[in-house]
Design a protein around this motif. Sequence first.
Motif, short mmCIF file in Angstrom:
data_model
loop_
_atom_site.label_atom_id
_atom_site.label_comp_id
_atom_site.label_asym_id
_atom_site.label_seq_id
_atom_site.Cartn_x
_atom_site.Cartn_y
_atom_site.Cartn_z
N SER A 175 105.77 39.61 59.51
CA SER A 175 104.36 39.62 59.16
C SER A 175 104.19 40.63 58.03
CB SER A 175 103.49 40.02 60.36
OG SER A 175 103.59 39.07 61.40
N THR A 220 99.09 37.54 63.47
CA THR A 220 99.42 36.14 63.21
C THR A 220 98.45 35.58 62.19
OG1 THR A 220 98.08 35.45 65.10
CG2 THR A 220 100.42 35.80 65.50
N MET A 225 102.86 35.61 56.23
CA MET A 225 104.09 35.36 56.96
C MET A 225 105.24 35.10 56.00
SD MET A 225 102.81 32.77 60.01
CE MET A 225 102.57 31.39 58.87
N ASP A 246 99.11 29.07 62.59
CA ASP A 246 99.91 30.27 62.38
C ASP A 246 100.27 30.93 63.71
OD1 ASP A 246 97.24 30.85 62.82
OD2 ASP A 246 96.97 31.97 60.96
N LEU A 250 104.17 31.21 65.07
CA LEU A 250 104.83 32.50 65.30
C LEU A 250 105.28 32.68 66.74
CD1 LEU A 250 102.90 35.05 63.06
CD2 LEU A 250 105.12 33.95 62.67
N TYR A 259 112.51 39.68 64.06
CA TYR A 259 111.17 39.61 63.50
C TYR A 259 110.59 41.01 63.40
CZ TYR A 259 106.69 37.57 62.25
OH TYR A 259 105.56 37.21 61.55
#
Length: 432
Positions: A175, A220, A225, A246, A250, A259
Motif C-alpha cells: 500500500s 485498502t 496499490m 480494492d 487485497l 506485503y
Amino acid sequence: MKPITKNYKIISQYLSKHLPDYQIFNKPSKNLEIVVVIPVYKEKNWIFRTLDSLSLCQYPQVDVEVILLFNASENDSEEVLREQKIVSAQIQNQYTYRTVSWLSFVVEERYNIVKKHFGAGMARKLGMDIALARLFSIGKNDGLIVTLDADTLVFPNYFKEIFEWFKDSNKKGASIYFEHPLEGDDFPPEVYDGIIKYELHLRYFLQSLRTTGFPYAFHTMGSAMAMRALAYAQIGGMPRKQAGEDFYFLQKLIPLGGYGEITNTTILPSPRPSDRVIFGTGAAITKLLSGNIEINNTYNYQAFTDLKEFFAMRSILYNLNSQSFYELCHQLPVPIQTFLIETNFYSDLNVLKTNCSNNEIFIKRFWEIFNAFKVVKYLNFVHERFFSKMKVLNAGLKFLENNNYSTEGLDTEKKILEYFRKLEKSMVSSSK
C-alpha cells in the motif's frame, strides 16, 4: 530454448483465461519494469493534472508505462461517449510525443461494457490484465503493476520509491502512503472539513485494528496499490466488482506474504464527491454534502479492545472441544462473546482444526477464518447490538490516550489527523 518455469505457467494460465484484447500497438520497452493503470471515466476536469504530476516524476532508472483505461457503460449517453473520446484524443495528442524517453502514456478504450459488470472493479481489471500481458510478453514476471486514480496527484519521487521498495525480491505487494488535501480553492470548506474527518476515521481504524494483533491490517485504496505481476496472477486478478474491488483484491493479496507499506513517497487523492461507487472517499463526501453526518462517526474503541482479548486466546483454541470453547466464550466481554456464539464461530474453528496437524499450524492459519471480512462483520454486529459509534475526534483521542501517546494540544480533528499521519509513517520506519 529456456525451460518453462512454474512462475511462467502461473501467468500463462491466467492469461489463457483472461487474455485482454487490447489496441496498444507499440511493443513494450525491454527496460519496462513499472506499469501504472488508471481507469478514466468522466474525468476531463482531473486527468490532465494527474498526468502532469506523473510527467514531473524523477527517473527511477527503469522504464515506466501508464495505461489509461477509458471506459463507459452500454447505458451511457452519446454525450458521455463523445466526451470520453475527445479527452482520449487530447491525451494521445498532448502526451504521447512530449514525454521523456523512459515514460510513456498509452490509451486503451473500452466502451459499451455490460451494465451489470460496469464499475471501478471492471475498469481496473481490464487495465491490470493488459499490464500483466505486456510485462509477460517481455519476460518481466516480477515486473510491477501499480494502480492509480485519475484524480490523484503524486510526489516527484513516486516511481523511484516504488521501484526501490521492490528491490527486495521477497516483497510481493504494498500500500502506498496517501494524504488527502486538507485545504485549498478547488472545493468549498465543508468538503475539506469532511475529508479531514473521513481520513481520520481511516487512520484511526487502521491503528486500532493493529492493536488487536490482526496481521493483515493495511489501507485498502484502489489509488494506492502496487504488486508484482506474478502475485497479481497468483490470486486470480482484480475482481470486477462495482465497488469495494480494492478491499476484496487485497484480502487475497496480503495473505500471500511479502506485503507492506511504501511511506517514502506520497499520493494525494482528491477529496471530491462522487456517485460512481456506494462507499469510499467520494461516496462519503457525497453523503456529507447531502446532509448525512455519518462521516463524523467511527467505530467505538472498546470494540477493538474486546477483539484483542479474544485474539490473545487463539493459541489455546486448538485443544478446545465444543463445551470448553463455549466456557471460554463466557469469560470474554459480552459483545464478542455474543458474536462468537450467535455466528456459530466454533463450526469454522472445528473445520480449521481438522485441517491442521498441530497447534503451530493452527495459529498461523487462524486468520483464514477470522479474516478482514469477519472483522467487518464483527464490528457491524456489535455496533448494532452493543456499542454506539464515537465521534472521530473522541475516538482518535481515546486511541492515543489508551496507547500512551501525548494528546496535549490536540483539540481539533485536523490536529489529531496530522498526529496520526506522523504516527503511521514513524511506525513503518521503526519496523524496517
